[in-house]
Design a protein around this motif. Structure first.
Motif, PDB file in Angstrom:
ATOM      1  N   THR A 134      62.665 -33.454  37.927  1.00 17.55           N
ATOM      2  CA  THR A 134      62.960 -34.452  36.895  1.00 17.55           C
ATOM      3  C   THR A 134      62.233 -34.100  35.606  1.00 17.55           C
ATOM      4  O   THR A 134      61.193 -33.442  35.620  1.00 17.55           O
ATOM      5  N   CYS A 135      62.793 -34.564  34.481  1.00 16.54           N
ATOM      6  CA  CYS A 135      62.134 -34.426  33.185  1.00 16.54           C
ATOM      7  C   CYS A 135      61.021 -35.473  33.118  1.00 16.54           C
ATOM      8  O   CYS A 135      61.257 -36.652  33.378  1.00 16.54           O
ATOM      9  N   LEU A 136      59.824 -35.047  32.772  1.00 15.60           N
ATOM     10  CA  LEU A 136      58.689 -35.978  32.755  1.00 15.60           C
ATOM     11  C   LEU A 136      58.759 -36.928  31.557  1.00 15.60           C
ATOM     12  O   LEU A 136      58.110 -37.962  31.548  1.00 15.60           O
ATOM     13  N   ASP A 137      59.554 -36.591  30.544  1.00 16.49           N
ATOM     14  CA  ASP A 137      59.658 -37.474  29.378  1.00 16.49           C
ATOM     15  C   ASP A 137      60.792 -38.489  29.501  1.00 16.49           C
ATOM     16  O   ASP A 137      60.592 -39.675  29.273  1.00 16.49           O
ATOM     17  N   CYS A 138      61.995 -38.028  29.878  1.00 14.83           N
ATOM     18  CA  CYS A 138      63.132 -38.965  29.898  1.00 14.83           C
ATOM     19  C   CYS A 138      63.616 -39.287  31.307  1.00 14.83           C
ATOM     20  O   CYS A 138      64.468 -40.149  31.497  1.00 14.83           O
ATOM     21  N   GLY A 139      63.087 -38.597  32.321  1.00 21.18           N
ATOM     22  CA  GLY A 139      63.451 -38.926  33.696  1.00 21.18           C
ATOM     23  C   GLY A 139      64.742 -38.302  34.192  1.00 21.18           C
ATOM     24  O   GLY A 139      65.119 -38.511  35.340  1.00 21.18           O
ATOM     25  N   VAL A 159      62.597 -26.586  30.561  1.00 22.25           N
ATOM     26  CA  VAL A 159      62.479 -27.802  29.736  1.00 22.25           C
ATOM     27  C   VAL A 159      63.808 -28.544  29.798  1.00 22.25           C
ATOM     28  O   VAL A 159      64.853 -27.963  30.083  1.00 22.25           O
ATOM     29  N   CYS A 160      63.752 -29.841  29.540  1.00 20.97           N
ATOM     30  CA  CYS A 160      64.917 -30.714  29.626  1.00 20.97           C
ATOM     31  C   CYS A 160      65.933 -30.355  28.541  1.00 20.97           C
ATOM     32  O   CYS A 160      65.573 -30.208  27.374  1.00 20.97           O
ATOM     33  N   GLN A 161      67.212 -30.266  28.947  1.00 20.60           N
ATOM     34  CA  GLN A 161      68.226 -29.912  27.939  1.00 20.60           C
ATOM     35  C   GLN A 161      68.465 -31.062  26.973  1.00 20.60           C
ATOM     36  O   GLN A 161      68.934 -30.864  25.859  1.00 20.60           O
ATOM     37  N   ASP A 162      68.134 -32.292  27.393  1.00 16.81           N
ATOM     38  CA  ASP A 162      68.353 -33.460  26.537  1.00 16.81           C
ATOM     39  C   ASP A 162      67.227 -33.649  25.530  1.00 16.81           C
ATOM     40  O   ASP A 162      67.469 -33.842  24.343  1.00 16.81           O
ATOM     41  N   CYS A 163      65.965 -33.648  26.038  1.00 14.41           N
ATOM     42  CA  CYS A 163      64.857 -34.058  25.168  1.00 14.41           C
ATOM     43  C   CYS A 163      63.782 -32.992  25.003  1.00 14.41           C
ATOM     44  O   CYS A 163      62.782 -33.241  24.331  1.00 14.41           O
ATOM     45  N   ARG A 164      63.957 -31.826  25.625  1.00 16.64           N
ATOM     46  CA  ARG A 164      63.001 -30.717  25.561  1.00 16.64           C
ATOM     47  C   ARG A 164      61.667 -31.054  26.235  1.00 16.64           C
ATOM     48  O   ARG A 164      60.672 -30.345  26.050  1.00 16.64           O
TER      49      ARG A 164
HETATM   50 ZN    ZN Z   1      64.254 -35.169  29.161  1.00 16.18          ZN
END
Ligand code: ZN
Length: 255
Positions: A134-139, A159-164
């Motif tokens: 999971t992305c630790l920033d946006c989940g 890294v998350c493709q949505d929020c990096r």
């Molecule tokens: Zn994210």
């Protein structure tokens, strides 16, 4: 407290408890998955503990540490890729099908209870799940099958493709808080059960040590099924020290 040390007698005693139960809660640790080839990563002496575990703070603080964490993660995964539910998992799935199981609270991150057919809403994973990230920033959920080829090609932590934001295996790291929602759900199941069966856990770390005691205090019958003695044995109704797969299979397969 009754202590039984043979699988056959243990299975008969457990079958008797199961027959009288309507709301069984199973609590599982590494011992239920060892016959599936999943190593007990956290046990003392495990080769995985030679490297000091990476604390959550360190993961957050450094891209270098995140790279190392992912390198280790994929190395570990190679040791239990293709693991399938064992006799213990299948026995619990049978209790679910019979309508006797209110849930499974597990310390395991291998996803094998879900793979056995028990629905996700009946499973509480106290230490998270190692079969996705999971992305630790946006989940946002990320699949390991997407992350791995990129990691192996570039050597860079995902890294998350949505929020990096940084992406981490969906397990609970050392130093990372136990998920609150999972804890709340586990406590509700403990309060609701009439039989609590602790399976393959040494019941030493929290909340593993506390939950069976709480169940006993609220009037549930307490069964401990583990290869070794546990600190909770003394307050339980039935202790079975025998092979977990042997006992659970024999106790749940219709005769
Ligand atoms: Zn994210």
């Amino acid at each position: 407290m009754t202590v039984i040390t043979t699988a056959q007698e243990g299975a008969s005693a457990l079958a008797e408890v199961i027959r009288g139960a309507e709301r069984i809660l199973a609590f599982t640790g590494a011992g239920i998955s060892t016959e599936c080839g999943v190593p007990d990563f956290r046990s003392p002496g495990s080769p995985w503990m030679v490297n000091k575990p990476i604390p959550y703070e360190a993961f957050l603080a450094s891209a270098e540490v995140r790279r190392e964490a992912w390198r280790r993660k994929f190395t570990m995964d190679d040791h239990y890729r293709g693991a399938r539910p064992g006799r213990g998992h299948r026995a619990l799935a049978r209790l679910h099908e019979e309508g006797r199981l209110i849930g499974v609270v597990t310390q395991n991150i291998d996803g094998l209870h879900l793979a056995s057919g028990i629905p996700a809403e009946r499973i509480v994973e106290l230490h998270g799940n190692g079969t996705y990230a999971t992305c630790l920033d946006c989940g946002l959920r990320h699949e390991l099958a997407d992350i791995r080829p990129v990691f192996e090609a570039t050597g860079a932590a995902p890294v998350c493709q949505d929020c990096r934001g940084p992406v981490k295996s969906a397990t609970v790291s050392f130093g990372q808080a136990m998920p609150e929602q999972a804890m709340r759900k586990a406590l509700a199941m403990v309060a609701a059960c009439d039989v609590f069966i602790a399976i393959g856990s040494s019941l030493v770390v929290q909340p593993a040590a506390r939950l069976p005691v709480m169940a006993r205090q609220t009037g549930a019958e307490l069964v401990i099924l583990n290869g070794e003695p546990t600190p909770v044995d003394a307050v339980s109704n039935l202790v079975v020290r025998a092979d977990i797969g042997d006992v659970l299979e024999a106790a749940t397969v219709p005769q």
